[in-house]
Scaffold this motif. Structure first.
Motif, PDB file in Angstrom:
ATOM      1  N   SER A  37       0.845  -1.187   0.000  1.00  0.00           N
ATOM      2  CA  SER A  37       0.000   0.000   0.000  1.00  0.00           C
ATOM      3  C   SER A  37       0.885   1.244   0.000  1.00  0.00           C
ATOM      4  O   SER A  37       1.854   1.320   0.778  1.00  0.00           O
ATOM      5  N   PRO A  38       0.597   2.220  -0.895  1.00  0.00           N
ATOM      6  CA  PRO A  38      -0.594   2.317  -1.730  1.00  0.00           C
ATOM      7  C   PRO A  38      -0.428   1.792  -3.148  1.00  0.00           C
ATOM      8  O   PRO A  38      -1.394   1.812  -3.914  1.00  0.00           O
ATOM      9  N   GLU A 289       1.028  -4.338   4.046  1.00  0.00           N
ATOM     10  CA  GLU A 289      -0.336  -3.865   4.294  1.00  0.00           C
ATOM     11  C   GLU A 289      -1.262  -4.218   3.128  1.00  0.00           C
ATOM     12  O   GLU A 289      -1.804  -3.343   2.448  1.00  0.00           O
ATOM     13  N   TYR A 291      -4.272  -5.536   3.167  1.00  0.00           N
ATOM     14  CA  TYR A 291      -5.679  -5.146   3.295  1.00  0.00           C
ATOM     15  C   TYR A 291      -5.853  -3.632   3.219  1.00  0.00           C
ATOM     16  O   TYR A 291      -6.899  -3.153   2.795  1.00  0.00           O
ATOM     17  N   LYS A 292      -4.843  -2.878   3.594  1.00  0.00           N
ATOM     18  CA  LYS A 292      -4.927  -1.424   3.432  1.00  0.00           C
ATOM     19  C   LYS A 292      -5.061  -1.074   1.956  1.00  0.00           C
ATOM     20  O   LYS A 292      -5.865  -0.214   1.579  1.00  0.00           O
ATOM     21  N   PHE A 293      -4.278  -1.748   1.124  1.00  0.00           N
ATOM     22  CA  PHE A 293      -4.400  -1.564  -0.322  1.00  0.00           C
ATOM     23  C   PHE A 293      -5.790  -1.976  -0.787  1.00  0.00           C
ATOM     24  O   PHE A 293      -6.443  -1.264  -1.560  1.00  0.00           O
ATOM     25  N   SER A 295      -8.565  -2.064   0.857  1.00  0.00           N
ATOM     26  CA  SER A 295      -9.600  -1.143   1.340  1.00  0.00           C
ATOM     27  C   SER A 295      -9.749   0.057   0.421  1.00  0.00           C
ATOM     28  O   SER A 295     -10.873   0.503   0.142  1.00  0.00           O
ATOM     29  N   TRP A 296      -8.612   0.591  -0.056  1.00  0.00           N
ATOM     30  CA  TRP A 296      -8.689   1.739  -0.950  1.00  0.00           C
ATOM     31  C   TRP A 296      -9.378   1.373  -2.257  1.00  0.00           C
ATOM     32  O   TRP A 296     -10.223   2.109  -2.767  1.00  0.00           O
TER      33      TRP A 296
END
Length: 318
Positions: A37-38, A289, A291-293, A295-296
């Motif tokens: 992420s990102p 990360e 899941y952070k990626f 989520s976006w």
């Protein structure tokens, strides 16, 4: 032996097998930070740079991560990278072993820089990127044929089976994109080889303004507008700018084709959200990360599907 030492040994063996590199004393080290992420950069395979200590010549080595099997056809990806090299739109490939997952390429380092959103706003660069992708599309079929709407079905099922963390509205998003997919499948659409990944960091730009496409892991045979859709959703989040880019790419203003292109981009967001969630659930690499990626990509997909314009795009395709 640690993973680092095992990969280092693989790098040395692969580089030593490249004609002209036998017996050279090399220094090998990770080429760039791996970042989920990102930008999902370097996630699919460990990136290494091997430098000849005497001459300073260098090669780039990519060792596919075991996680890649969750969402990448390595044989197809390596075949696409080799074809791009032959066409002069990707870095030269010195060796590509799908069985071991090791790819040795030209090192686009000195005199090259990674593409960015700001750089892609330059119409001249965008035109060079479009021309490179179109040239790839003119070639013979790749060994893999799959579209984004089929892949979101596959990755949704895989994420569910892995008990991956998904947003509460994931089933609703899938249902909405399923309607879009059904509408697209009703069209007479050509299938060509495509790069398949709109991440602008997969564009390398030379000091002289040349453009090369890297990371062919999502390459497949699909609608050429799917290739454009994945790029537009990343590079041009506002519709006027996206429409301008569409016209530059296709050479004409076609509302229905533009709608199809935008739907492909929205579906690409869902696909990558599902991939991120799946890898987050199954990968031992807990430091990234994923899941952070994801989520976006879910957020951007959700915003597009909730827009009244989404229904209009689905209706106005034929």
């Amino acid at each position: 032996m640690s993973r680092f030492d095992m990969e280092l040994a693989q790098v040395r063996a692969a580089v030593g097998a490249v004609p002209g590199w036998e017996g050279r004393e090399i220094v090998a080290e990770p080429a760039l930070p791996v970042l989920a992420s990102p930008s999902w950069r370097g996630v699919d395979g460990s990136p290494w740079r091997a430098v000849d200590r005497a001459s300073g010549d260098s090669l780039f080595v990519k060792i596919m991560d075991p996680d890649a099997a969750l969402y990448i056809d390595v044989a197809c990806a390596f075949a696409a990278a080799c074809r791009a090299a032959e066409l002069g739109i990707g870095p030269a490939v010195h060796s590509a072993d799908a069985a071991t997952g090791v790819l040795v390429m030209q090192d686009l380092n000195q005199g090259w820089r990674v593409g960015t959103l700001e750089r892609l706003l330059d119409p001249a660069l965008f035109d060079r990127v479009a021309a490179a992708r179109r040239r790839f599309q003119e070639g013979p079929p790749l060994p893999r044929t799959v579209g984004v709407f089929d892949e979101i079905e596959r990755f949704h099922a895989a994420a569910k089976a892995a008990d991956a963390e998904l947003p509460p509205d994931a089933d609703w998003l899938l249902a909405e994109l399923r309607l879009a997919g059904e509408a697209v499948r009703g069209l007479d659409v050509e299938t060509v080889p495509i790069h398949g990944d709109g991440n602008v960091s997969n564009i390398m730009v030379s000091d002289a303004g040349e453009a090369r496409l890297i990371d062919w892991d999502r390459a497949t045979n699909a609608d050429p507008l799917e290739d454009l859709g994945s790029l537009l959703v990343e590079a041009f989040d506002q519709e006027p700018e996206a429409l301008d880019a569409f016209v530059r790419w296709t050479g004409r203003l076609d509302e229905r084709a533009f709608n199809r292109t935008r739907l492909y981009g929205i579906a690409d967001d869902l696909r990558w959200g599902l991939i991120g969630a799946l890898v987050a659930a199954k990968s031992p690499r807990r430091t990234l990360e994923f899941y952070k990626f994801a989520s976006w990509r879910f957020v951007r997909c959700r915003m597009a599907v909730r827009e009244p314009r989404f229904g209009e795009m689905v209706r106005r395709l034929g």
